[in-house]
Design a protein around this motif. Structure first.
Motif, PDB file in Angstrom:
ATOM      1  N   UNK A 731       0.845  -1.196   0.000  1.00 24.46           N
ATOM      2  CA  UNK A 731       0.000   0.000   0.000  1.00 24.46           C
ATOM      3  C   UNK A 731       0.876   1.240   0.000  1.00 24.46           C
ATOM      4  N   UNK A 732       0.666   2.156  -0.933  1.00 28.67           N
ATOM      5  CA  UNK A 732       1.465   3.386  -0.951  1.00 28.67           C
ATOM      6  C   UNK A 732       1.284   4.184   0.332  1.00 28.67           C
ATOM      7  N   UNK A 733       2.341   4.869   0.714  1.00 28.57           N
ATOM      8  CA  UNK A 733       2.294   5.677   1.921  1.00 28.57           C
ATOM      9  C   UNK A 733       1.513   6.965   1.683  1.00 28.57           C
ATOM     10  N   UNK A 734       1.206   7.646   2.768  1.00 33.20           N
ATOM     11  CA  UNK A 734       0.568   8.974   2.833  1.00 33.20           C
ATOM     12  C   UNK A 734      -0.876   8.987   2.352  1.00 33.20           C
ATOM     13  N   UNK A 735      -1.444   7.839   1.962  1.00 28.59           N
ATOM     14  CA  UNK A 735      -2.822   7.802   1.472  1.00 28.59           C
ATOM     15  C   UNK A 735      -3.705   7.174   2.549  1.00 28.59           C
ATOM     16  N   UNK A 764     -11.074  14.312   9.702  1.00 26.84           N
ATOM     17  CA  UNK A 764     -10.431  13.096  10.222  1.00 26.84           C
ATOM     18  C   UNK A 764      -9.779  12.342   9.084  1.00 26.84           C
ATOM     19  N   UNK A 765      -8.549  11.876   9.310  1.00 26.43           N
ATOM     20  CA  UNK A 765      -7.867  10.982   8.381  1.00 26.43           C
ATOM     21  C   UNK A 765      -7.322   9.811   9.180  1.00 26.43           C
ATOM     22  N   UNK A 766      -7.636   8.609   8.741  1.00 30.03           N
ATOM     23  CA  UNK A 766      -7.196   7.416   9.459  1.00 30.03           C
ATOM     24  C   UNK A 766      -5.678   7.278   9.389  1.00 30.03           C
ATOM     25  N   UNK A 767      -5.083   6.541  10.321  1.00 24.80           N
ATOM     26  CA  UNK A 767      -3.625   6.403  10.355  1.00 24.80           C
ATOM     27  C   UNK A 767      -3.080   5.832   9.046  1.00 24.80           C
ATOM     28  N   UNK A 768      -1.978   6.421   8.584  1.00 27.95           N
ATOM     29  CA  UNK A 768      -1.337   5.954   7.362  1.00 27.95           C
ATOM     30  C   UNK A 768       0.161   6.154   7.478  1.00 27.95           C
ATOM     31  N   UNK A 770       3.881   7.252   6.677  1.00 26.73           N
ATOM     32  CA  UNK A 770       4.358   8.522   6.129  1.00 26.73           C
ATOM     33  C   UNK A 770       5.248   8.337   4.916  1.00 26.73           C
ATOM     34  N   UNK A 771       5.947   7.214   4.821  1.00 28.71           N
ATOM     35  CA  UNK A 771       6.851   6.970   3.690  1.00 28.71           C
ATOM     36  C   UNK A 771       6.789   5.489   3.331  1.00 28.71           C
ATOM     37  N   UNK A 772       7.139   5.185   2.084  1.00 31.47           N
ATOM     38  CA  UNK A 772       7.202   3.791   1.651  1.00 31.47           C
ATOM     39  C   UNK A 772       8.391   3.071   2.264  1.00 31.47           C
ATOM     40  N   UNK A 773       9.413   3.804   2.634  1.00 34.47           N
ATOM     41  CA  UNK A 773      10.611   3.238   3.254  1.00 34.47           C
ATOM     42  C   UNK A 773      11.596   4.353   3.553  1.00 34.47           C
ATOM     43  N   UNK A 774      12.628   4.023   4.294  1.00 38.41           N
ATOM     44  CA  UNK A 774      13.677   4.979   4.615  1.00 38.41           C
ATOM     45  C   UNK A 774      15.014   4.349   4.265  1.00 38.41           C
ATOM     46  N   UNK A 775      15.718   4.956   3.327  1.00 39.75           N
ATOM     47  CA  UNK A 775      17.003   4.417   2.931  1.00 39.75           C
ATOM     48  C   UNK A 775      17.987   4.506   4.085  1.00 39.75           C
ATOM     49  N   UNK A 776      18.756   3.430   4.230  1.00 41.05           N
ATOM     50  CA  UNK A 776      19.722   3.362   5.318  1.00 41.05           C
ATOM     51  C   UNK A 776      19.162   2.743   6.574  1.00 41.05           C
ATOM     52  N   UNK A 777      17.881   2.362   6.549  1.00 41.60           N
ATOM     53  CA  UNK A 777      17.244   1.748   7.703  1.00 41.60           C
ATOM     54  C   UNK A 777      16.727   0.358   7.308  1.00 41.60           C
ATOM     55  N   UNK A 780      10.908  -2.286   7.018  1.00 42.47           N
ATOM     56  CA  UNK A 780       9.867  -2.225   8.031  1.00 42.47           C
ATOM     57  C   UNK A 780      10.085  -1.167   9.091  1.00 42.47           C
ATOM     58  N   UNK A 781      11.277  -0.545   9.120  1.00 41.54           N
ATOM     59  CA  UNK A 781      11.550   0.470  10.145  1.00 41.54           C
ATOM     60  C   UNK A 781      10.595   1.642  10.016  1.00 41.54           C
ATOM     61  N   UNK A 782      10.285   2.018   8.787  1.00 39.92           N
ATOM     62  CA  UNK A 782       9.445   3.199   8.571  1.00 39.92           C
ATOM     63  C   UNK A 782       7.985   2.956   8.925  1.00 39.92           C
ATOM     64  N   UNK A 783       7.590   1.684   9.121  1.00 37.34           N
ATOM     65  CA  UNK A 783       6.181   1.399   9.400  1.00 37.34           C
ATOM     66  C   UNK A 783       5.717   1.990  10.725  1.00 37.34           C
ATOM     67  N   UNK A 784       6.659   2.299  11.613  1.00 42.09           N
ATOM     68  CA  UNK A 784       6.268   2.831  12.925  1.00 42.09           C
ATOM     69  C   UNK A 784       5.835   4.294  12.858  1.00 42.09           C
ATOM     70  N   UNK A 785       6.135   4.955  11.738  1.00 43.09           N
ATOM     71  CA  UNK A 785       5.825   6.372  11.632  1.00 43.09           C
ATOM     72  C   UNK A 785       4.533   6.538  10.836  1.00 43.09           C
ATOM     73  N   UNK A 786       3.485   6.954  11.513  1.00 38.46           N
ATOM     74  CA  UNK A 786       2.190   7.095  10.875  1.00 38.46           C
ATOM     75  C   UNK A 786       1.596   8.457  11.186  1.00 38.46           C
ATOM     76  N   UNK A 787       0.709   8.863  10.327  1.00 37.03           N
ATOM     77  CA  UNK A 787       0.009  10.146  10.496  1.00 37.03           C
ATOM     78  C   UNK A 787      -1.472   9.874  10.684  1.00 37.03           C
ATOM     79  N   UNK A 788      -2.049  10.487  11.706  1.00 33.70           N
ATOM     80  CA  UNK A 788      -3.493  10.484  11.904  1.00 33.70           C
ATOM     81  C   UNK A 788      -3.923  11.927  12.127  1.00 33.70           C
TER      82      UNK A 788
END
Length: 850
Positions: A731-735, A764-768, A770-777, A780-788
């Motif tokens: 699933x693409x990030x930020x959507x 209201x926007x459900x949690x999503x 923020x990025x598809x991934x983080x280079x150098x990490x 799955x590391x980026x999955x912890x960062x979500x926006x609601x």
């Protein structure tokens, strides 16, 4: 006769879109913010199909925000607008000139002047090609229309994801105007005004102006000053000539200017480099892992200066049962930004400036019929000519040499430092002094110059056939030709980045390091002589390979060259087909299939690199530069399509619109930051299933309730070459999966005509992610960062019958915090930065209409 002379019109007339609650608005004229409460159920006129139609009769997924909507919600610009349109997302990135628009999860175009947007933005029918030309405040807005889904059939260039159209009030032949002043927290001052009236029986004028400033909601503790301020103003003049009932000429000229400090980035993850930057400044260099403190540390203030100006002429001529329209426009944008882009108090990046000049000419002509019979048509042509001249500079600051030295020491376990490398590498090349004092030298970096010329033309048309009085079939097509020529003149003065650490001259050095690391002499000698070998554990045979990560600015292969011509040529036939059926006088349904197109985008940045397939030819031509890596000079075109069915209903006390769609883009242009630069690549295919609902109801006199909901199920059907590997099926990030905007407006009218207007709206926007991934990490590391998102806005206005209005307002009243974007910290492996949302704002407003 040239095509430029033949095509007289400008391609993007009034596009249609609207905030979620527009369906519940009174039917009074759009500029009447204090419309009486008993007008509900009237008609809202939009121009989504480049014809004036009621919102009810327009078989397009479109939202409309009227002037009253903007006033009630204290919406100042397009960034605020997203709080009312769930399908729209607007992201402010690293500067005032970088804003990204997304509709239904599709959109791109910021961070690089060569990347055109997927969401077209139009102001009074004139296409604004880059975000620097889109974000200024406007006086006297009549309405904002948001068309969702591909709109390339009528709008042609770069409308593959949707269209945002801003329509301002035309000059009036009755004298009138308004003046508005607002004061809020952070010492915010907003002043707007306009005046209109007749010059003669056939000529009317209008003049509007706006001023918007505040001290900034963030604090730079290192520089001891407020930052993220707002400072912008503009003027806009119009003349309307109506010498006869058949002819109308509208001339518009405008100028706006931005000069502000933007945009802060907070520290989200404090990696190991933070200890180094803290040591360099003798104290805190960032507010560790606390992005919502709005406290930052920079060693110089960022600059954002934008001048945006131009003019347009729209000619409408009534031929009886046909109407001819021409829109001609010329615009210039001058944008300068210089940012402390390492976002620390250490002077790592001493200068990161972007100086961009964009000149744009557009011309559209179209002919629309208005026959009594079952067949009507619209045909037209569009011409676009744009020149971009861009100069960038990226220079190391005073602390970068010490910073680079610390990185090398850490990476080598203390075995190496900058001075050792300079002396050793120089000696092995026969000159021990060759590199002394040159690695990471202050003032070194990159001088960049880019030029782009884009010429595009299209022919478009639609045909409406009334099969019955209630059933209409519409077919449309748009053929587009797009050509781009680009060139670069980029010079890197980063000495260390030009060193080939695999060079045979360094074999003795590599051998000594391997032996010192415990490798037996025979193996060390072999590996040192063959440094490109990959060992069984996946590591490099070269003990210096870990230093390649610090070769931030390698020499640049400029374009055009003997292998790369610096040209793109795209053409496309977009088309659409629609059936619209009037079930009853109050309910319409429609079914649509449409395609869209966006031409190739050019990577006008230091991250521009040859395609991997071109590297052998570049090497054969003797053009290879030290440390030349593959990348992209440009991204190929986007091709979108949508299947959509919809229902529109409007009754005396309620309205409801529903759209169900499957939308996809082949070749989606992805532009991802990797910590040192941007990677521009095409995703093979991205798609989204979705449902959109807009509804309103007036249960009692004076009370208007609205609800807009968007549900999306996005997916990368195929994205094998992303910056994070093959992410197909994810699933693409930020959507967000679910977005909802709800509102309530209550108007109480007193005896004598005075009114009290209460308004509240909630997003209201459900949690999503923020990025598809983080280079150098790790994966799955980026999955912890979500926006609601949970944003509450409200206002109260007391409107006197003499035109005076007094009110109070607040946005994000609960002071909800979320990150809009995160990214690997610049040249700081292991750290993550992010842009925080705006805090709570509130104020008072006085307005007088006459």
């Amino acid at each position: 006769m040239t095509l430029r002379n033949i095509l007289l019109g400008a391609t993007m007339l009034c596009a249609a879109t609207a905030p979620a609650y527009a369906f519940a608005q009174d039917s009074a004229p759009a500029d009447d913010a204090a419309a009486p409460a008993d007008n509900y159920g009237g008609e809202i006129i939009v121009t989504a199909s480049k014809r004036s139609q009621t919102l009810q009769d327009t078989p397009v997924a479109v939202s409309v925000a009227t002037a009253a909507d903007l006033e009630n919600s204290a919406i100042r610009d397009l960034i605020d607008l997203q709080s009312s349109v769930p399908s729209l997302r607007v992201s402010q990135l690293q500067s005032s000139a970088n804003t990204n628009f997304v509709i239904r999860g599709f959109g791109n175009g910021a961070n690089n002047a060569g990347i055109e947007p997927s969401v077209g933005v139009f102001i009074d029918g004139v296409y604004r090609s880059r975000s620097a030309a889109q974000i200024g405040d406007l006086p006297n807005v009549e309405r904002i229309e948001v068309l969702r889904g591909p709109q390339s059939t009528l709008f042609g260039k770069n409308a593959s994801a949707g269209v945002i159209s801003i329509i301002t009030q035309k000059p009036q032949f009755d004298f009138g105007g308004s003046i508005e002043a607002s004061y809020g927290n952070y010492d915010a001052v907003v002043v707007k005004g306009d005046i209109t009236g007749p010059i003669s029986d056939t000529i009317a004028f209008s003049l509007g102006g706006n001023f918007n400033r505040n001290d900034g909601y963030a604090r730079d503790l290192y520089l001891d000053t407020d930052v993220n301020d707002r400072n912008r103003w503009g003027v806009r003049g119009q003349l309307l000539f109506e010498p006869s009932d058949a002819l109308s000429i509208r001339l518009i000229g405008d100028y706006d200017k931005i000069d502000e400090n933007c945009c802060i980035a907070g520290n989200v993850v404090a990696g190991p480099t933070v200890d180094i930057t803290d040591f360099l400044v003798g104290g805190p260099s960032v507010d560790r892992e606390n992005p919502f403190s709005y406290d930052v540390y920079n060693n110089f203030l960022s600059e954002n200066r934008i001048e945006n100006y131009g003019g347009s002429a729209q000619i409408d001529y009534d031929l009886g049962n046909m109407a001819l329209t021409s829109i001609t426009a010329y615009r210039e944008v001058r944008s300068f930004a210089n940012q402390d882009s390492d976002f620390t108090a250490a002077d790592l990046i001493g200068r990161k400036s972007d100086d961009v000049a964009i000149d744009t000419f557009t011309q559209e002509v179209r002919l629309a019929s208005d026959f009594d019979g079952p067949v009507n048509f619209l045909v037209g042509g569009y011409y676009f000519n744009e020149k971009i001249d861009q100069k960038n500079q990226l220079f190391f600051g005073d602390d970068f040499r010490d910073y680079g030295n610390a990185l090398i020491q850490k990476a080598s376990g203390g075995a190496l430092d900058v001075a050792t490398l300079e002396g050793t590498l120089g000696a092995l090349e026969g000159d021990p002094t060759k590199y002394l004092g040159t690695f990471f030298h202050v003032g070194d970096g990159m001088d960049e110059a880019y030029k782009l010329k884009n010429t595009s033309w299209s022919l478009f048309g639609t045909v409406d056939f009334e099969i019955t009085d209630r059933l209409t079939f519409t077919a449309g097509a748009n053929y587009t030709q797009d050509r781009k020529r680009f060139s670069t003149d980029v010079v890197s003065t980063d000495t260390f980045s030009a060193v080939d650490l695999d060079s045979p001259a360094y074999t003795p050095f590599r051998e000594a390091l391997l032996i010192g690391g415990g490798v037996d002499p025979a193996t060390a000698a072999y590996l040192a002589a063959n440094p490109t070998i990959v060992l069984p554990d996946g590591s490099s045979a070269n003990p210096l390979a870990g230093l390649k990560a610090f070769q931030f600015l390698p020499p640049f292969l400029n374009v055009p060259n003997a292998v790369e011509p610096g040209k793109t040529h795209d053409n496309d036939l977009s088309w659409s087909a629609r059936l619209a059926y009037e079930l009853t006088d109050t309910v319409n349904v429609y079914a649509t299939y449409a395609t869209g197109f966006k031409a190739s985008s050019i990577n006008l940045s230091r991250d521009s690199r040859p395609l991997a397939s071109d590297l052998p030819a570049i090497d054969a031509a003797g053009l290879t530069t030290p440390n030349l890596a593959a990348g992209s000079r440009f991204a190929g075109p986007e091709e979108s399509e949508v299947y959509e069915i919809g229902l529109k209903g409007q009754w005396s006390v309620a309205a409801a619109n529903v759209a169900v769609f499957k939308q996809s883009i082949k070749g989606f242009q992805s532009n991802v930051f990797n910590g040192t630069g941007f990677e521009l690549v095409n995703a093979e295919r991205q798609s989204t299933w979705g449902v959109e609902f807009d509804g309103s109801v007036r249960p009692v006199r004076g009370l208007n309730l609205t609800l807009a909901v968007t549900w999306l199920d996005p997916k990368y059907d195929s994205f094998t070459n992303s910056s994070f590997g093959d992410i197909s099926g994810t699933q693409p990030s930020t959507i967000p999966e679910l977005s909802a905007a709800m509102g309530a407006t209550y108007t109480h009218e007193f005896d004598g005509g005075n009114r009290a207007i209460f308004h509240v709206d909630y997003l209201y926007e459900s949690p999503t992610r923020l990025v598809d991934g983080l280079q150098g990490f790790p994966d799955g590391f980026s999955d912890q960062f979500k926006r609601e998102v949970n944003q509450l806005n409200a206002s109260f206005t007391f409107a006197l019958n003499n035109g005076l209005e007094l009110g109070v307002w607040g946005r994000n009243l609960t002071n909800a915090h979320y990150l809009t974007t995160i990214f690997p910290a610049v040249a700081q492996s292991g750290s993550v930065s992010g842009y925080p949302s705006q805090p709570r704002t509130y104020g008072v407003t006085g307005r007088f209409k006459f």
